[in-house]
Design a protein around this motif. Structure first.
Motif, short mmCIF file in Angstrom:
data_model
loop_
_atom_site.label_atom_id
_atom_site.label_comp_id
_atom_site.label_asym_id
_atom_site.label_seq_id
_atom_site.Cartn_x
_atom_site.Cartn_y
_atom_site.Cartn_z
N THR A 1 0.78 -1.17 0.00
CA THR A 1 0.09 0.08 -0.04
C THR A 1 0.76 1.33 -0.13
O THR A 1 0.47 2.10 -0.70
CB THR A 1 -0.90 -0.16 1.21
OG1 THR A 1 -1.68 -1.23 1.12
CG2 THR A 1 -1.72 1.38 1.42
N SER B 1 2.45 1.68 -3.54
CA SER B 1 1.23 2.18 -4.43
C SER B 1 0.92 3.61 -4.25
O SER B 1 0.83 4.37 -5.16
CB SER B 1 0.13 1.20 -4.43
OG SER B 1 -0.77 1.56 -3.18
N GLU B 2 0.80 4.03 -3.00
CA GLU B 2 0.37 5.54 -2.76
C GLU B 2 1.51 6.45 -3.27
O GLU B 2 1.28 7.50 -4.00
CB GLU B 2 0.22 5.68 -1.19
CG GLU B 2 0.16 7.07 -1.04
CD GLU B 2 -0.12 7.52 0.63
OE1 GLU B 2 -0.33 8.73 0.88
OE2 GLU B 2 0.02 6.45 1.38
N SER C 1 -2.73 10.56 -5.11
CA SER C 1 -2.79 9.30 -4.62
C SER C 1 -4.31 9.19 -4.10
O SER C 1 -4.26 7.85 -3.34
CB SER C 1 -1.76 9.20 -3.55
OG SER C 1 -1.94 9.73 -2.32
N LEU D 1 -8.67 5.98 -5.45
CA LEU D 1 -8.50 4.74 -4.37
C LEU D 1 -9.80 4.02 -4.38
O LEU D 1 -10.74 4.51 -4.10
CB LEU D 1 -8.08 5.03 -3.06
CG LEU D 1 -7.92 3.84 -2.18
CD1 LEU D 1 -7.04 2.79 -2.45
CD2 LEU D 1 -7.60 4.30 -0.83
N ARG E 1 -5.79 3.64 -7.69
CA ARG E 1 -5.30 2.62 -6.93
C ARG E 1 -6.39 1.54 -6.48
O ARG E 1 -7.47 2.23 -6.12
CB ARG E 1 -4.59 2.94 -5.52
CG ARG E 1 -3.58 3.88 -5.89
CD ARG E 1 -3.11 4.72 -4.79
NE ARG E 1 -2.97 4.01 -3.63
CZ ARG E 1 -3.10 4.42 -2.31
NH1 ARG E 1 -3.59 5.65 -1.98
NH2 ARG E 1 -2.83 3.60 -1.29
N GLU F 1 -6.80 -1.45 -3.73
CA GLU F 1 -6.05 -2.04 -2.58
C GLU F 1 -7.15 -3.37 -2.21
O GLU F 1 -8.10 -3.43 -2.30
CB GLU F 1 -6.12 -1.07 -1.19
CG GLU F 1 -5.33 0.13 -1.52
CD GLU F 1 -3.93 -0.23 -1.66
OE1 GLU F 1 -3.44 -1.07 -1.11
OE2 GLU F 1 -3.05 0.38 -2.27
#
Length: 383
Positions: free
Chosen positions: A112, A115-116, A126, A129, A176, A178
């Motif tokens: 995580t 990815s951020e 970022s 999500l 993103r 998650e």
């Protein structure tokens, strides 16, 4: 065709509103693009290499932001990820192609976190999500509706509520996803058309949103979740998978824990405490030995607990210990401050893990030179 009203050059009004005041001192955890705005600006100023369309930085500068370095003007870029350089280079270069990126690894390997920071460096944002859970719906991946307008006027563009994926496609940004494997299989498969055709159909309107250049997707998945909602072959083929390893050495893991604990301490305004490096080393040693099933000297086999004992959990244990030392101790991080946190991380199964933990205490911690204080503190909280 593109759905009119989706602008590719500027964030929409919702984005603008959500970003207002984010960098203020009252924010507990600023987004990466806010916390490291100075470094990103310095990198952009020094970056003279080719940039993919709509990228804020070149791939070289993104990698430098993640791995750290010193710029020609003397600006120090702090490392955000401590690990193999090639892992970062492959991840960054994947985002410069038309393939999506899947970061795979055991819990606590900074999936995580990476990815951020990738999204922050590539797109400057970022916050696009999708959080995968067992309850994530297809609307979270695609789009939803303003039901008041839908009931009043029927399906129309004004009633459409774009989700993060749709917004990223329209703006040419990085989105993103998650915990991809936590999402139900039918929700996962909503991404197939997005990733293969780079379009998101809106059948209610007879239209579609087409991704503009710069769009890509970074997903994370826990490889211990295999069999929960495992990716279909069709979806997996749309990703380039990068496996994030555990820290290779004891020193690397100590460095990671120390850096993150210092950052968390500043963001939480914890009172300053003395150097806690010795306790960090011991926490990391305990976690690595139990995780690997053997002591650091290679002489003694030990049983492993049911939990993962990840680097992220070590960070949590040390941060909690710092709070205890600052507020209820003498300002020095000691064994008694981390003992309860270690117990909580290790003993997940009250029967099997507790027996394993007592055996480790008696056969390893008790016999180790200079660890008597940790042995006593752990025995006290374990009894």
């Amino acid at each position: 065709m593109n759905v009119p009203g989706f602008h590719t050059d500027q964030p929409d009004q919702l984005d603008q509103a959500s970003r207002t005041g984010r960098s203020g001192g009252d924010v507990i955890r600023p987004h990466a693009e806010d916390a490291f705005a100075g470094e990103l600006a310095a990198l952009a100023a020094a970056d003279d290499r080719p940039r993919p369309e709509r990228w804020k930085l070149s791939p070289w500068a993104v990698a430098t932001y993640l791995l750290g370095g010193v710029l020609p003007d003397g600006t120090v870029v702090t490392p955000k990820y401590i690990g193999p350089r090639r892992v970062v280079e492959v991840a960054v270069s994947t985002l410069a192609t038309d393939r999506a990126l899947l970061l795979l690894g055991v819990p606590g390997t900074a999936k995580t976190w990476l990815s951020e920071h990738l999204a922050a460096a590539v797109s400057g944002d970022s916050t696009l999500l999708v959080q995968g859970t067992a309850g994530t719906t297809e609307e979270a991946v695609r789009y939803g509706w303003d039901y008041a307008r839908l009931l009043a006027h029927g399906p129309g563009r004004e009633a459409l509520v774009p989700g993060p994926v749709m917004r990223a496609m329209a703006r040419g940004a990085t989105v993103r996803v998650e915990e991809l494997t936590r999402m139900p299989a039918d929700v996962q498969d909503a991404l197939i058309t997005v990733l293969s055709e780079k379009t998101l159909p809106v059948p209610e309107l007879g239209e579609e949103v087409q991704a503009v250049r710069g769009f890509n997707l970074v997903a994370t998945a826990n490889d211990r979740d295999r069999g929960v909602n495992e990716l279909s072959g069709a979806l997996r083929r749309r990703f380039n998978t990068v496996v994030l390893p555990l820290p290779a050495t004891h020193a690397d893991e100590v460095d990671i824990v120390a850096r993150r604990v210092a950052q968390l301490g500043r963001s939480l305004d914890l009172p300053a405490v003395g150097d806690g490096t010795d306790e960090i080393r011991r926490v990391v040693t305990v976690f690595r030995e139990l995780r690997e099933g053997i002591t650091a000297d290679g002489r003694t086999r030990v049983k492993s607990p049911s939990g993962t004992l990840s680097t992220a959990e070590a960070i949590s244990v040390v941060t909690g210990g710092l709070a205890l030392a600052a507020h209820f101790g003498d300002g020095v991080l000691r064994a008694g401050d981390v003992a309860a946190g270690i117990l909580g991380a290790v003993v997940r199964d009250p029967v099997a893990d507790r027996a394993m933990w007592h055996e480790y205490l008696e056969t390893v911690v008790r016999e180790r030179d200079g660890w008597q204080d940790l042995y006593r503190a752990c025995r006290e909280v374990s009894s």
